[in-house]
Design an enzyme around this catalytic site. Sequence first.
Site, short mmCIF file in Angstrom:
data_model
loop_
_atom_site.label_atom_id
_atom_site.label_comp_id
_atom_site.label_asym_id
_atom_site.label_seq_id
_atom_site.Cartn_x
_atom_site.Cartn_y
_atom_site.Cartn_z
N GLY A 1 -15.85 9.53 61.70
CA GLY A 1 -16.29 10.83 62.21
C GLY A 1 -17.53 10.66 63.05
O GLY A 1 -17.99 9.54 63.25
N LYS B 1 -20.66 10.55 56.51
CA LYS B 1 -19.86 9.34 56.26
C LYS B 1 -20.51 8.47 55.18
O LYS B 1 -19.83 8.03 54.25
CB LYS B 1 -19.69 8.52 57.55
CG LYS B 1 -18.97 9.27 58.67
CD LYS B 1 -18.75 8.41 59.89
CE LYS B 1 -20.05 7.97 60.54
NZ LYS B 1 -20.90 9.08 61.01
N SER B 2 -21.82 8.23 55.32
CA SER B 2 -22.51 7.41 54.32
C SER B 2 -22.53 8.12 52.98
O SER B 2 -22.41 7.49 51.93
CB SER B 2 -23.94 7.09 54.78
OG SER B 2 -23.91 6.32 55.97
N GLU C 1 -21.45 1.48 58.52
CA GLU C 1 -21.74 1.28 59.96
C GLU C 1 -20.85 0.18 60.55
O GLU C 1 -21.29 -0.68 61.32
CB GLU C 1 -23.23 0.93 60.17
CG GLU C 1 -24.20 1.98 59.66
CD GLU C 1 -24.23 3.26 60.50
OE1 GLU C 1 -23.49 3.37 61.50
OE2 GLU C 1 -25.00 4.16 60.14
N CYS D 1 -22.59 25.64 69.04
CA CYS D 1 -21.81 26.85 68.77
C CYS D 1 -21.45 27.07 67.30
O CYS D 1 -20.94 28.12 66.94
CB CYS D 1 -20.53 26.85 69.62
SG CYS D 1 -19.27 25.72 69.00
N CYS E 1 -18.91 20.01 69.21
CA CYS E 1 -17.46 20.14 69.30
C CYS E 1 -17.01 19.64 70.68
O CYS E 1 -17.83 19.37 71.55
CB CYS E 1 -17.04 21.60 69.09
SG CYS E 1 -17.48 22.68 70.46
ZN LIG Z 1 -19.53 23.70 70.10
#
Ligand SMILES: [Zn+2]
Length: 193
Positions: free
Chosen positions: A16, A22-23, A90, A149, A184
């Site tokens: 991701g 993630k970690s 990593e 956003c 995004c």
């Molecule tokens: Zn966005």
Amino acid sequence: MTHEYNGTGFIEVICGPMFAGKSEELLRRINRLIFAKKKFLVFKPTIDDRYSANEVVSHSKRAYKCIAIKNATDILKYVTPDLQVVAIDEVQFFDDSIITVVNTLANRGIRVICAGLDCDFKGEPFPVTANLLALAEDVTKLTAICAVCGKEATMTQRLVDGEPAKDSDPVVLVGAKESYEPRCRKCHCVRHE
Ligand SMILES: [Zn+2]
């Protein structure tokens, strides 16, 4: 050719953008290994020293000690016959020999958990992660929240002095204030110059 696969080894990938946890997810799985009394080792590349050289640390500051290594093949030196699980954080910072190492470990019956970025700030896949995603038995793709956003973020935005980075910007910019934030697809921006 000897068929080494004993039916228990497999590859898990947690990927991701930055700030997706993630970690944190890797540490959650490590915590379960501790409770299950599994024999495991945790590795990360020496290049990543954001928080600590010998720990996997999440943004929420949870930590677990790990072995920092320069070359992916160094992992094999630590493998003992009783080893059950290898966790790697990593993973995108290793060269592509990590792919063979991870495959070899899984073929020997070891569960291998890899965490890392799937794409760079330009939105281009890291070849190492892309390969591991293809080889993995189990994939967890985490998302963050877009800093612009508030929708689901799958990309990492690089900012240089507050402006979206150019695709020609070097990896290390001397004297510039740079930062990263999750965005995004719609809000993610790379300046082409
Ligand atoms: Zn966005």
